[in-house]
Scaffold this motif. Structure first.
Motif, PDB file in Angstrom:
ATOM      1  N   LEU A  73       0.830  -1.209   0.000  1.00 14.70           N
ATOM      2  CA  LEU A  73       0.000   0.000   0.000  1.00 14.70           C
ATOM      3  C   LEU A  73       0.866   1.261   0.000  1.00 14.70           C
ATOM      4  CD1 LEU A  73      -2.814  -1.008   2.511  1.00 14.70           C
ATOM      5  CD2 LEU A  73      -3.101  -0.551   0.071  1.00 14.70           C
ATOM      6  N   ASP A  74       2.004   1.219   0.680  1.00 18.36           N
ATOM      7  CA  ASP A  74       2.921   2.362   0.666  1.00 18.36           C
ATOM      8  C   ASP A  74       3.400   2.643  -0.760  1.00 18.36           C
ATOM      9  OD1 ASP A  74       2.727   2.641   3.408  1.00 18.36           O
ATOM     10  OD2 ASP A  74       4.558   1.503   3.823  1.00 18.36           O
ATOM     11  N   VAL A  75       3.784   1.572  -1.456  1.00 18.53           N
ATOM     12  CA  VAL A  75       4.242   1.724  -2.845  1.00 18.53           C
ATOM     13  C   VAL A  75       3.103   2.243  -3.717  1.00 18.53           C
ATOM     14  CG1 VAL A  75       5.119   0.492  -4.873  1.00 18.53           C
ATOM     15  CG2 VAL A  75       6.005  -0.059  -2.597  1.00 18.53           C
ATOM     16  N   PHE A  76       1.906   1.689  -3.521  1.00 18.60           N
ATOM     17  CA  PHE A  76       0.743   2.094  -4.317  1.00 18.60           C
ATOM     18  C   PHE A  76       0.435   3.577  -4.116  1.00 18.60           C
ATOM     19  CE2 PHE A  76      -4.098   1.647  -4.937  1.00 18.60           C
ATOM     20  CZ  PHE A  76      -3.983   1.860  -6.295  1.00 18.60           C
ATOM     21  N   SER A  77       0.485   4.052  -2.872  1.00 25.39           N
ATOM     22  CA  SER A  77       0.163   5.460  -2.607  1.00 25.39           C
ATOM     23  C   SER A  77       1.171   6.385  -3.277  1.00 25.39           C
ATOM     24  CB  SER A  77       0.109   5.716  -1.102  1.00 25.39           C
ATOM     25  OG  SER A  77       1.385   5.596  -0.514  1.00 25.39           O
ATOM     26  N   ARG A  78       2.443   5.959  -3.351  1.00 31.96           N
ATOM     27  CA  ARG A  78       3.443   6.784  -4.035  1.00 31.96           C
ATOM     28  C   ARG A  78       3.185   6.824  -5.535  1.00 31.96           C
ATOM     29  NH1 ARG A  78       7.356   4.160  -0.561  1.00 31.96           N
ATOM     30  NH2 ARG A  78       8.346   3.123  -2.341  1.00 31.96           N
ATOM     31  N   GLU A  79       2.805   5.691  -6.105  1.00 27.89           N
ATOM     32  CA  GLU A  79       2.493   5.673  -7.537  1.00 27.89           C
ATOM     33  C   GLU A  79       1.238   6.501  -7.826  1.00 27.89           C
ATOM     34  OE1 GLU A  79       4.358   4.650  -9.811  1.00 27.89           O
ATOM     35  OE2 GLU A  79       5.824   3.453  -8.697  1.00 27.89           O
ATOM     36  N   LEU A  80       0.273   6.476  -6.917  1.00 31.35           N
ATOM     37  CA  LEU A  80      -0.928   7.300  -7.090  1.00 31.35           C
ATOM     38  C   LEU A  80      -0.564   8.780  -7.049  1.00 31.35           C
ATOM     39  CD1 LEU A  80      -3.624   5.453  -4.940  1.00 31.35           C
ATOM     40  CD2 LEU A  80      -3.511   5.619  -7.429  1.00 31.35           C
ATOM     41  N   ALA A  81       0.345   9.154  -6.161  1.00 34.00           N
ATOM     42  CA  ALA A  81       0.773  10.553  -6.090  1.00 34.00           C
ATOM     43  C   ALA A  81       1.382  10.992  -7.410  1.00 34.00           C
ATOM     44  CB  ALA A  81       1.780  10.728  -4.946  1.00 34.00           C
ATOM     45  N   ASP A  82       2.012  10.059  -8.108  1.00 35.84           N
ATOM     46  CA  ASP A  82       2.647  10.373  -9.382  1.00 35.84           C
ATOM     47  C   ASP A  82       1.629  10.666 -10.482  1.00 35.84           C
ATOM     48  OD1 ASP A  82       5.092  10.825 -10.623  1.00 35.84           O
ATOM     49  OD2 ASP A  82       5.073   8.874 -11.596  1.00 35.84           O
ATOM     50  N   VAL A  83       0.392  10.210 -10.321  1.00 34.46           N
ATOM     51  CA  VAL A  83      -0.655  10.510 -11.311  1.00 34.46           C
ATOM     52  C   VAL A  83      -1.663  11.506 -10.741  1.00 34.46           C
ATOM     53  CG1 VAL A  83      -0.388   8.320 -12.526  1.00 34.46           C
ATOM     54  CG2 VAL A  83      -2.033   8.486 -10.648  1.00 34.46           C
ATOM     55  N   GLY A  84      -1.273  12.185  -9.669  1.00 32.00           N
ATOM     56  CA  GLY A  84      -2.107  13.258  -9.144  1.00 32.00           C
ATOM     57  C   GLY A  84      -3.178  12.842  -8.165  1.00 32.00           C
ATOM     58  N   VAL A  85      -3.075  11.633  -7.602  1.00 30.40           N
ATOM     59  CA  VAL A  85      -4.073  11.161  -6.641  1.00 30.40           C
ATOM     60  C   VAL A  85      -3.431  11.105  -5.257  1.00 30.40           C
ATOM     61  CG1 VAL A  85      -5.606   9.285  -5.967  1.00 30.40           C
ATOM     62  CG2 VAL A  85      -5.270   9.809  -8.397  1.00 30.40           C
ATOM     63  N   SER A  86      -4.007  11.816  -4.300  1.00 28.05           N
ATOM     64  CA  SER A  86      -3.493  11.828  -2.937  1.00 28.05           C
ATOM     65  C   SER A  86      -4.281  10.829  -2.096  1.00 28.05           C
ATOM     66  CB  SER A  86      -3.605  13.230  -2.336  1.00 28.05           C
ATOM     67  OG  SER A  86      -3.155  13.244  -1.001  1.00 28.05           O
ATOM     68  N   ALA A  87      -3.582   9.826  -1.565  1.00 25.00           N
ATOM     69  CA  ALA A  87      -4.240   8.794  -0.749  1.00 25.00           C
ATOM     70  C   ALA A  87      -3.227   8.228   0.230  1.00 25.00           C
ATOM     71  CB  ALA A  87      -4.804   7.693  -1.631  1.00 25.00           C
ATOM     72  N   ARG A  88      -3.714   7.889   1.429  1.00 24.62           N
ATOM     73  CA  ARG A  88      -2.843   7.314   2.462  1.00 24.62           C
ATOM     74  C   ARG A  88      -3.507   6.076   3.062  1.00 24.62           C
ATOM     75  NH1 ARG A  88      -2.889  12.799   3.057  1.00 24.62           N
ATOM     76  NH2 ARG A  88      -0.881  13.886   2.805  1.00 24.62           N
ATOM     77  N   PRO A  89      -3.658   5.023   2.292  1.00 22.54           N
ATOM     78  CA  PRO A  89      -4.318   3.820   2.822  1.00 22.54           C
ATOM     79  C   PRO A  89      -3.499   3.202   3.945  1.00 22.54           C
ATOM     80  CG  PRO A  89      -3.274   3.362   0.705  1.00 22.54           C
ATOM     81  CD  PRO A  89      -3.192   4.854   0.902  1.00 22.54           C
ATOM     82  N   HIS A  90      -4.189   2.838   5.014  1.00 13.84           N
ATOM     83  CA  HIS A  90      -3.496   2.265   6.176  1.00 13.84           C
ATOM     84  C   HIS A  90      -4.340   1.138   6.755  1.00 13.84           C
ATOM     85  CE1 HIS A  90      -0.412   2.390   9.262  1.00 13.84           C
ATOM     86  NE2 HIS A  90      -1.362   2.180  10.152  1.00 13.84           N
ATOM     87  N   LEU A  91      -3.709   0.011   6.986  1.00 12.09           N
ATOM     88  CA  LEU A  91      -4.425  -1.149   7.509  1.00 12.09           C
ATOM     89  C   LEU A  91      -4.613  -1.047   9.021  1.00 12.09           C
ATOM     90  CD1 LEU A  91      -2.862  -4.157   5.606  1.00 12.09           C
ATOM     91  CD2 LEU A  91      -5.079  -3.103   5.248  1.00 12.09           C
TER      92      LEU A  91
END
Length: 302
Positions: free
Chosen positions: A213-231
């Motif tokens: 999820l950490d990796v996914f959130s960084r890739e999302l930031a690269d396409v302009g999506v801000s998200a901080r998913p946390h289990l």
């Protein structure tokens, strides 16, 4: 010029990754500090029961060994959480160092690209060819769209990896829920053992899933999506409740596991939904890139 543009886009991508990773490191450090404080308090509880006034009172009440077992188990669980957060922080810091190293190799990319753009502009003005100017515009647009296609593809792959990792957590939690249900209806020590084993496995899987999820959130930031998913935290201290095993504690344990599973399921659905939107946007960008390539070929052939 396209090679220089690709290097500049990569440098931009790495700067966004660096920013997202730095934020994750800050949050991880705060979380680790909280978990270390929690561990310190749990170890203090054990120390007080091993000797001192608390130990004397517990002996008088006749429940010292029972309370000591409970406190030791809670301290062990707290220590496991600290070690997990330490491992996550170390991995994030390693990611940050790797990003900095790659950025250092691209330090000259913006200047190089600017110089090439200026040279290309002089050539176009000198040629005075309308097709050349359109080709230059197409080239710039094509570079941007190609970079977007790559970034959305990377984000989608990271989302799929996160979804798969979350699936492992859910499978273990499903087993734990089944064992907990059995335990409420008299499953006994066997149900307790299966429940504890599946919760431990879910806790380990959750660390891998959070990493994804950490990796996914960084890739999302690269396409302009801000998200901080946390289990949610998988509380492996629940097995301590077996020291006081009865229908009330069984129901409480079952509800806790159900709540954790529901939250993980919601995160999994969110990842699935975002992945679908990423895939749709990637398809649109790919179609746009194909159209631009066709127009470029048409101009060159003409």
């Amino acid at each position: 010029m396209r090679d220089a543009a690709a290097r500049m886009h990569q440098a931009d991508h790495l700067r966004r990754v660096r920013e997202a990773t730095a934020e994750q490191i800050q949050r991880a450090r705060r979380t680790l500090a909280d978990r270390e404080l929690e561990l310190s308090l749990e170890e203090d509880d054990v120390t007080r029961l091993e000797g001192g006034l608390s130990a004397v009172l517990a002996r008088l009440l006749g429940n010292r060994e029972e309370r000591l077992d409970r406190e030791r188990a809670e301290a062990a669980a707290a220590r496991q959480r600290v070690e997990g957060h330490q491992a996550r922080l170390s991995q994030l810091e390693a990611d940050a160092r790797a990003t900095e190293d790659e950025l250092a190799g691209l330090a000259a990319a913006p200047k190089e690209y600017a110089e090439l753009l200026a040279e290309k502009e002089r050539q176009l003005i000198s040629d005075g060819d309308a097709r050349a100017r359109e080709l230059a515009d197409l080239g710039a647009t094509l570079d941007r769209v190609t970079a977007d296609v790559r970034e959305y593809a990377e984000a989608h792959r990271a989302g799929r990896a996160a979804h798969d990792a979350l699936g492992h957590v859910l499978r273990h939690l499903n087993w734990a829920v089944n064992a907990s249900t059995w335990d409420m209806f008299g499953g006994g020590l066997i149900a307790d053992f299966i429940e504890s084993d599946r919760l431990d496995a879910a806790d380990e899987a959750a660390w891998h899933a959070q990493r994804a999820l950490d990796v996914f959130s960084r890739e999302l930031a690269d396409v302009g999506v801000s998200a901080r998913p946390h289990l949610p935290q998988v509380d492996t201290r629940w097995f301590v409740d077996t020291f006081f095993d009865n229908i009330i504690t069984d129901v409480i344990k079952h509800q806790r596991i159900e709540n954790t599973r529901a939250e993980v399921a919601r995160t999994t659905q969110w990842v699935r939904d975002v992945g679908a939107r990423l895939r749709a946007r990637h398809t649109e960008l790919s179609a746009e890139r194909k159209r631009l390539l066709a127009r470029r070929e048409e101009l060159l052939r003409g």
